[in-house]
Design an enzyme around this catalytic site. Structure first.
Site, PDB file in Angstrom:
ATOM      1  N   CYS A   1     -25.737  48.486 -30.685  1.00 25.32           N
ATOM      2  CA  CYS A   1     -26.642  48.058 -31.760  1.00 25.32           C
ATOM      3  C   CYS A   1     -26.997  46.572 -31.616  1.00 25.32           C
ATOM      4  CB  CYS A   1     -25.959  48.317 -33.102  1.00 25.32           C
ATOM      5  SG  CYS A   1     -26.788  47.541 -34.488  1.00 25.32           S
TER       6      CYS A   1
ATOM      7  N   CYS B   1     -25.499  44.431 -34.363  1.00 21.14           N
ATOM      8  CA  CYS B   1     -24.062  44.192 -34.154  1.00 21.14           C
ATOM      9  C   CYS B   1     -23.860  43.143 -33.058  1.00 21.14           C
ATOM     10  CB  CYS B   1     -23.342  45.488 -33.803  1.00 21.14           C
ATOM     11  SG  CYS B   1     -23.151  46.599 -35.210  1.00 21.14           S
TER      12      CYS B   1
ATOM     13  N   ASP C   1     -36.642  37.335 -38.876  1.00 21.99           N
ATOM     14  CA  ASP C   1     -37.114  38.449 -38.045  1.00 21.99           C
ATOM     15  C   ASP C   1     -37.788  37.860 -36.806  1.00 21.99           C
ATOM     16  OD1 ASP C   1     -38.721  40.614 -36.978  1.00 21.99           O
ATOM     17  OD2 ASP C   1     -38.400  41.654 -38.878  1.00 21.99           O
TER      18      ASP C   1
ATOM     19  N   HIS D   1     -21.411  48.200 -39.662  1.00 19.34           N
ATOM     20  CA  HIS D   1     -22.484  48.960 -39.015  1.00 19.34           C
ATOM     21  C   HIS D   1     -22.680  50.311 -39.679  1.00 19.34           C
ATOM     22  CE1 HIS D   1     -25.195  50.494 -35.941  1.00 19.34           C
ATOM     23  NE2 HIS D   1     -24.547  51.642 -36.109  1.00 19.34           N
TER      24      HIS D   1
ATOM     25  N   HIS E   1     -29.415  49.979 -37.894  1.00 19.60           N
ATOM     26  CA  HIS E   1     -28.387  49.228 -38.639  1.00 19.60           C
ATOM     27  C   HIS E   1     -29.122  48.772 -39.896  1.00 19.60           C
ATOM     28  CE1 HIS E   1     -24.899  46.126 -38.515  1.00 19.60           C
ATOM     29  NE2 HIS E   1     -25.540  45.951 -39.679  1.00 19.60           N
TER      30      HIS E   1
ATOM     31  N   HIS F   1     -31.131  47.282 -42.730  1.00 19.32           N
ATOM     32  CA  HIS F   1     -31.668  45.925 -42.923  1.00 19.32           C
ATOM     33  C   HIS F   1     -32.716  45.937 -44.012  1.00 19.32           C
ATOM     34  CE1 HIS F   1     -33.615  47.958 -39.522  1.00 19.32           C
ATOM     35  NE2 HIS F   1     -34.749  47.368 -39.871  1.00 19.32           N
TER      36      HIS F   1
ATOM     37  N   HIS G   1     -35.826  44.146 -45.473  1.00 20.13           N
ATOM     38  CA  HIS G   1     -36.889  43.199 -45.133  1.00 20.13           C
ATOM     39  C   HIS G   1     -37.252  42.414 -46.391  1.00 20.13           C
ATOM     40  CE1 HIS G   1     -38.297  45.084 -41.219  1.00 20.13           C
ATOM     41  NE2 HIS G   1     -37.681  46.130 -41.750  1.00 20.13           N
TER      42      HIS G   1
HETATM   43  P1  DGP Z   1     -37.425  48.275 -38.629  1.00 19.75           P
HETATM   44  O1  DGP Z   1     -38.706  48.626 -37.945  1.00 19.75           O
HETATM   45  O2  DGP Z   1     -37.470  48.468 -40.136  1.00 19.75           O
HETATM   46  O3  DGP Z   1     -36.226  48.922 -37.991  1.00 19.75           O
HETATM   47  O4  DGP Z   1     -37.265  46.705 -38.435  1.00 19.75           O
HETATM   48  C1  DGP Z   1     -36.570  46.132 -37.378  1.00 19.75           C
HETATM   49  C2  DGP Z   1     -36.901  44.678 -37.405  1.00 19.75           C
HETATM   50  O5  DGP Z   1     -35.996  44.008 -36.554  1.00 19.75           O
HETATM   51  C3  DGP Z   1     -38.292  44.374 -36.909  1.00 19.75           C
HETATM   52  O6  DGP Z   1     -39.016  43.773 -37.977  1.00 19.75           O
HETATM   53  C4  DGP Z   1     -38.092  43.412 -35.762  1.00 19.75           C
HETATM   54  C5  DGP Z   1     -36.676  42.948 -35.913  1.00 19.75           C
HETATM   55  N1  DGP Z   1     -35.972  42.707 -34.669  1.00 19.75           N
HETATM   56  C6  DGP Z   1     -35.882  43.543 -33.603  1.00 19.75           C
HETATM   57  N2  DGP Z   1     -35.109  42.986 -32.646  1.00 19.75           N
HETATM   58  C7  DGP Z   1     -34.681  41.797 -33.135  1.00 19.75           C
HETATM   59  C8  DGP Z   1     -33.847  40.765 -32.602  1.00 19.75           C
HETATM   60  O7  DGP Z   1     -33.295  40.825 -31.493  1.00 19.75           O
HETATM   61  N3  DGP Z   1     -33.657  39.671 -33.390  1.00 19.75           N
HETATM   62  C9  DGP Z   1     -34.230  39.556 -34.619  1.00 19.75           C
HETATM   63  N4  DGP Z   1     -33.992  38.430 -35.306  1.00 19.75           N
HETATM   64  N5  DGP Z   1     -35.025  40.508 -35.150  1.00 19.75           N
HETATM   65  C10 DGP Z   1     -35.244  41.609 -34.404  1.00 19.75           C
END
Ligand code: DGP
Length: 161
Positions: free
Chosen positions: A5, A8, A31, A47, A99, A101, A103
């Site tokens: 993940c 993680c 993000d 997780h 995992h 999250h 927004h």
């Molecule tokens: P979702 O589509 O709801 O699963 O949103 C996942 C979010 O995670 C997306 O807005 C982009 C963000 N994201 C993906 N990879 C990374 C990363 O490596 N670091 C950070 N800070 N955000 C990430």
């Protein structure tokens, strides 16, 4: 923790991250593929893929941290009068990272087209990650300074027993 993940990996310090808040239960960070400037994600340190797997107190804690992030976004230099709070819960609901999250997306009214456009194109990284991370760090500093030292929640008292 899950070995594959990416969130993680962030929590274990194996991937870079720009943090705005951390406590023993949660982490709030910028993000990397923001729909709009100042887009923050709040995650539990445990997780779990779905909010159904979180305890009620953990769900509540995530929203307490999210509310503090929203307040800090409004006090920061961001163009932000409102927020979208959302959770994509499961692959059919466009969850890309399995995992949980939350927004916290800062909104300023006439930015819907911009948000939708970046939703479609945000994984196309034409300017490079380094420049993106520098921009995120500047925004994060403006948000972090308005975050409380510790978000008050029921979690600490409930889960410490
Ligand atoms: P979702 O589509 O709801 O699963 O949103 C996942 C979010 O995670 C997306 O807005 C982009 C963000 N994201 C993906 N990879 C990374 C990363 O490596 N670091 C950070 N800070 N955000 C990430």
């Amino acid at each position: 923790m899950s070995s594959e993940c990416i969130f993680c990996k962030i929590l274990r310090g194996e991937l870079p991250v720009t943090t705005v808040y951390e406590d023993e239960f949660s982490l709030a960070f910028m993000d990397l593929y923001p729909m709009l400037p100042g887009h923050v994600l709040v995650i539990p340190k445990e997780h779990h893929a779905s909010i159904q797997q979180l305890s009620p107190s953990m769900r509540s804690h995530l929203f307490e941290v999210g509310a503090a992030v929203a307040r800090a976004q409004m006090l920061s230099g961001l163009k932000c009068k409102s927020q979208n709070f959302f959770i994509n819960d499961g692959p059919d609901a466009n969850q890309h990272v399995p995992h949980v999250h939350l927004h916290v997306l800062p909104r300023s009214g006439a930015d819907l087209h911009k948000a939708l456009l970046s939703f479609m194109s945000r994984y196309n990284n034409i300017f490079g990650v380094a420049a993106k991370r520098r921009r995120l760090e500047l925004l994060a500093k403006d948000i972090e300074v308005h975050m409380p030292q510790k978000v008050l929640s029921v979690l600490a008292s409930v889960d410490r027993g």
